[in-house]
Design an enzyme around this catalytic site. Structure first.
Site, PDB file in Angstrom:
ATOM      1  N   GLY A  36       0.799  -1.224   0.000  1.00 33.05           N
ATOM      2  CA  GLY A  36       0.000   0.000   0.000  1.00 33.05           C
ATOM      3  C   GLY A  36       0.827   1.267   0.000  1.00 33.05           C
ATOM      4  N   GLY A  37       2.077   1.153  -0.442  1.00 29.30           N
ATOM      5  CA  GLY A  37       2.905   2.346  -0.575  1.00 29.30           C
ATOM      6  C   GLY A  37       3.534   2.830   0.721  1.00 29.30           C
TER       7      GLY A  37
ATOM      8  N   TYR B 141      13.722   4.228  -9.947  1.00 28.61           N
ATOM      9  CA  TYR B 141      12.347   4.733  -9.952  1.00 28.61           C
ATOM     10  C   TYR B 141      11.841   4.973 -11.376  1.00 28.61           C
ATOM     11  CZ  TYR B 141       8.303   7.673  -8.895  1.00 28.61           C
ATOM     12  OH  TYR B 141       7.041   8.189  -8.815  1.00 28.61           O
TER      13      TYR B 141
ATOM     14  N   LYS C 212      -6.865   0.664  -5.812  1.00 28.62           N
ATOM     15  CA  LYS C 212      -7.325   0.554  -7.195  1.00 28.62           C
ATOM     16  C   LYS C 212      -8.773   1.015  -7.290  1.00 28.62           C
ATOM     17  CE  LYS C 212      -4.228  -3.315  -8.057  1.00 28.62           C
ATOM     18  NZ  LYS C 212      -4.113  -4.794  -8.012  1.00 28.62           N
TER      19      LYS C 212
ATOM     20  N   ARG D 143      -2.785 -14.490  -3.512  1.00 32.17           N
ATOM     21  CA  ARG D 143      -4.206 -14.607  -3.156  1.00 32.17           C
ATOM     22  C   ARG D 143      -5.095 -14.407  -4.387  1.00 32.17           C
ATOM     23  NH1 ARG D 143      -2.623  -9.334  -2.294  1.00 32.17           N
ATOM     24  NH2 ARG D 143      -3.865  -7.886  -3.548  1.00 32.17           N
TER      25      ARG D 143
ATOM     26  N   VAL E 137      -9.251  -8.837  -5.815  1.00 37.01           N
ATOM     27  CA  VAL E 137     -10.537  -8.137  -5.954  1.00 37.01           C
ATOM     28  C   VAL E 137     -10.971  -8.128  -7.418  1.00 37.01           C
ATOM     29  CG1 VAL E 137     -11.720  -5.909  -5.710  1.00 37.01           C
ATOM     30  CG2 VAL E 137     -10.056  -6.626  -3.974  1.00 37.01           C
TER      31      VAL E 137
HETATM   32  C1  MV4 Z   1       7.433   1.620  -8.051  1.00 34.87           C
HETATM   33  C2  MV4 Z   1       7.091   2.747  -8.806  1.00 34.87           C
HETATM   34  C3  MV4 Z   1       8.057   3.289  -9.636  1.00 34.87           C
HETATM   35  N1  MV4 Z   1       9.299   2.747  -9.680  1.00 34.87           N
HETATM   36  N2  MV4 Z   1       8.671   1.095  -8.140  1.00 34.87           N
HETATM   37  C4  MV4 Z   1       3.542   1.483  -5.390  1.00 34.87           C
HETATM   38  C5  MV4 Z   1       3.033   0.387  -4.498  1.00 34.87           C
HETATM   39  C6  MV4 Z   1       3.948  -0.757  -4.663  1.00 34.87           C
HETATM   40  N3  MV4 Z   1       3.192  -1.968  -4.773  1.00 34.87           N
HETATM   41  C7  MV4 Z   1       4.768  -0.478  -5.866  1.00 34.87           C
HETATM   42  N4  MV4 Z   1       4.537   0.886  -6.203  1.00 34.87           N
HETATM   43  C8  MV4 Z   1       5.323   1.530  -7.099  1.00 34.87           C
HETATM   44  N5  MV4 Z   1       6.566   1.032  -7.244  1.00 34.87           N
HETATM   45  C9  MV4 Z   1       9.573   1.665  -8.926  1.00 34.87           C
HETATM   46  N6  MV4 Z   1      10.792   1.119  -8.995  1.00 34.87           N
HETATM   47  C10 MV4 Z   1       5.796   3.264  -8.720  1.00 34.87           C
HETATM   48  C11 MV4 Z   1       4.903   2.647  -7.850  1.00 34.87           C
HETATM   49  C12 MV4 Z   1       3.571   3.178  -7.812  1.00 34.87           C
HETATM   50  C13 MV4 Z   1       2.478   2.398  -8.200  1.00 34.87           C
HETATM   51  C14 MV4 Z   1       2.613   1.083  -8.616  1.00 34.87           C
HETATM   52  C15 MV4 Z   1       1.529   0.347  -8.989  1.00 34.87           C
HETATM   53  C16 MV4 Z   1       0.268   0.914  -8.968  1.00 34.87           C
HETATM   54  C17 MV4 Z   1       0.102   2.192  -8.554  1.00 34.87           C
HETATM   55  C18 MV4 Z   1       1.205   2.957  -8.168  1.00 34.87           C
HETATM   56  C19 MV4 Z   1       1.025   4.287  -7.770  1.00 34.87           C
HETATM   57  C20 MV4 Z   1       2.094   5.037  -7.389  1.00 34.87           C
HETATM   58  C21 MV4 Z   1       3.370   4.479  -7.398  1.00 34.87           C
END
Ligand code: MV4
Length: 453
Positions: free
Chosen positions: A167-168, A205, A240, A294, A297
């Site tokens: 969840g960030g 990133y 989501k 799992r 949703v």
């Molecule tokens: C990232 C990314 C950009 N670069 N990793 C957010 C939650 C986590 N599950 C993974 N996430 C991200 N990882 C790298 N190397 C951007 C996100 C991200 C994101 C990923 C999937 C769905 C929505 C998102 C929203 C903001 C940031």
């Protein structure tokens, strides 16, 4: 029908997914037991199960391994379905179920534990050959100079993530090496607070990726299949909002290769059950980030385009039966989209529980509704705000979107606030309709015309 080695399934969840699992169990001729908290005695699915057990107060129920195991013993359950959220990815729970001689409807506790450690999952998948971003293969060391060196090699901008985060939480985006040490310190603190573990790793990133995931299913006979992909880029603060299958504006050959690689990865690690490989997608490249062990949703969009009941398949493979479909039979037909309707205030997204005075679900060609609502239902304030999933299927994405627009207009929910108007706005937004937006779409405000030009 083939006999299953178990008869009674305890459904260790609530809401729409409990209802979905009851339906799959009934389809398979299984006896069902519903559990509930004191706040959920009026839940819709409890009127459809063979037995109901109330296991505790609102906040000491669906997360209590001991209480659930007691309930399972009491009703002589043979298997437990964890649904999503709650204990669905808790290795201690899977272990407790296994050790009681019951079947956990999910992968083994060992696999859940490995995938719950994002560093271990990444290392494993990279070794198997799934594409990953440049990143640390281990938790960042405590020595600041060693950290700085590792991060320089990865390259900036980079992102710090908690090893067992979600969840960030515990994430930090760094644009310059000078930001590393203070960010690492605060990320460690947040991770310890939230997950009881301070391990942090770093990855290059990606600025505005799409979130693409591959659905997999694997049985005990060495068969592993991928069941297409989903685009889950439309999200707000890691929640989501809307998912679709297939992913729009995608190179089909690239998706095909990725899906085959995921199925091969399942065979390689001996994965059994349902699972999802999560990828970031940016300019024609996929990068593995996490695996979910799992049922998710958003599984209905995959079911709609593939004509497969994923929950029934999940229960079958847990019972030791073979998958009922081969890879050759699994291809997408048309397009499906799911809108998550939550009981939240528009604008603030604050939870808005209360009494549903009137519920008019939409219907018609290509429309599927997954909801536990009924007239007069009182939404308790203690849990997830998801109250309905509206799924639209069409021969084309355009047809699915039109069906969704009509369904949302037809739907009526009185008595509570929902984010249905947000979905109505998204359906009419030219940027969304063009397809292929990134995870920044909602927070940019571009759906609302507030977006930067
Ligand atoms: C990232 C990314 C950009 N670069 N990793 C957010 C939650 C986590 N599950 C993974 N996430 C991200 N990882 C790298 N190397 C951007 C996100 C991200 C994101 C990923 C999937 C769905 C929505 C998102 C929203 C903001 C940031």
């Amino acid at each position: 029908m083939i006999g299953l080695p178990f008869k009674t399934v305890l459904i260790a969840n609530r809401g729409e997914i409990a209802l979905r699992i009851v339906r799959a169990c009934r389809h398979l001729g299984l006896r069902t037991v519903g559990i509930c908290s004191e706040a959920d005695r009026t839940a819709l699915h409890l009127g459809m199960v063979d037995q109901v057990l109330c296991i505790g107060p609102a906040k000491a129920s669906y997360l209590e391994i001991g209480r659930i195991m007691q309930a399972a013993a009491l009703c002589q359950a043979d298997a437990i379905h964890p649904g999503y959220g709650f204990l669905s990815e808790n290795p201690e729970f899977a272990e407790a179920v296994e050790q009681s001689g019951l079947v956990f409807i999910g992968p083994s506790a060992d696999v859940i534990r490995t995938m719950g450690d994002k560093i271990a999952a990444r290392r494993r998948m990279r070794a198997i050959g799934l594409p990953c971003l440049p990143g640390s293969d281990d938790a960042l060391p405590s020595d600041p100079d060693a950290c700085a060196q590792i991060c320089l090699e990865i390259g900036y901008p980079l992102i710090l993530k908690a090893a067992n985060g979600g969840g960030g939480r515990g994430m930090r985006i760094l644009r310059h090496p000078a930001e590393l040490l203070p960010a690492l310190e605060s990320a460690r603190q947040e991770a310890t607070q939230a997950f009881g573990r301070a391990d942090i790793y770093a990855e290059r990133y990606v600025e505005a990726p799409r979130h693409i995931e591959i659905q997999v299913l694997a049985d005990r006979f060495g068969h592993a299949v991928w069941v297409g992909e989903r685009d889950c880029s439309i999200q707000r603060r890691h929640q989501k909002l809307l998912e679709e299958a297939p992913a729009p504006c995608m190179n089909r050959a690239a998706i095909h290769a990725l899906g085959e690689a995921c199925a091969a990865a399942c065979r390689e690690i001996g994965y059994i059950g349902i699972g999802t490989f999560e990828f970031l997608y940016d300019t024609d490249e996929f990068f593995f980030i996490e695996m979910n062990t799992r049922l998710q949703v958003e599984h209905p969009v995959t079911e709609m385009v593939h004509g497969l009941d994923l929950v029934t398949e999940q229960i079958r493979v847990a019972a030791g039966l073979p998958l009922s479909a081969s890879q050759e039979e699994l291809y997408p037909r048309g397009h499906a989209i799911e809108c998550r309707i939550t009981a939240e205030k528009m604008g603030s997204f604050m939870p808005a529980p209360g009494t549903v005075r009137r519920w008019r679900p939409p219907g018609g060609a290509g429309i599927r509704v997954e909801s536990h609502l009924y007239d007069g239902y009182v939404i308790p304030p203690f849990y997830d705000t998801l109250i309905a999933k509206i799924v639209a299927h069409g021969r084309t994405r355009d047809e699915a979107l039109t069906r969704m627009r009509c369904a949302l207009d037809e739907m009526e929910i009185e008595g509570i606030d929902t984010i249905a108007p947000l979905h109505q706005a998204i359906m009419r937004d030219p940027t969304f309709r063009a397809g292929g937006v990134s995870v920044t779409y909602i927070e940019d405000g571009s759906w609302n015309g507030e977006g930067k030009q």
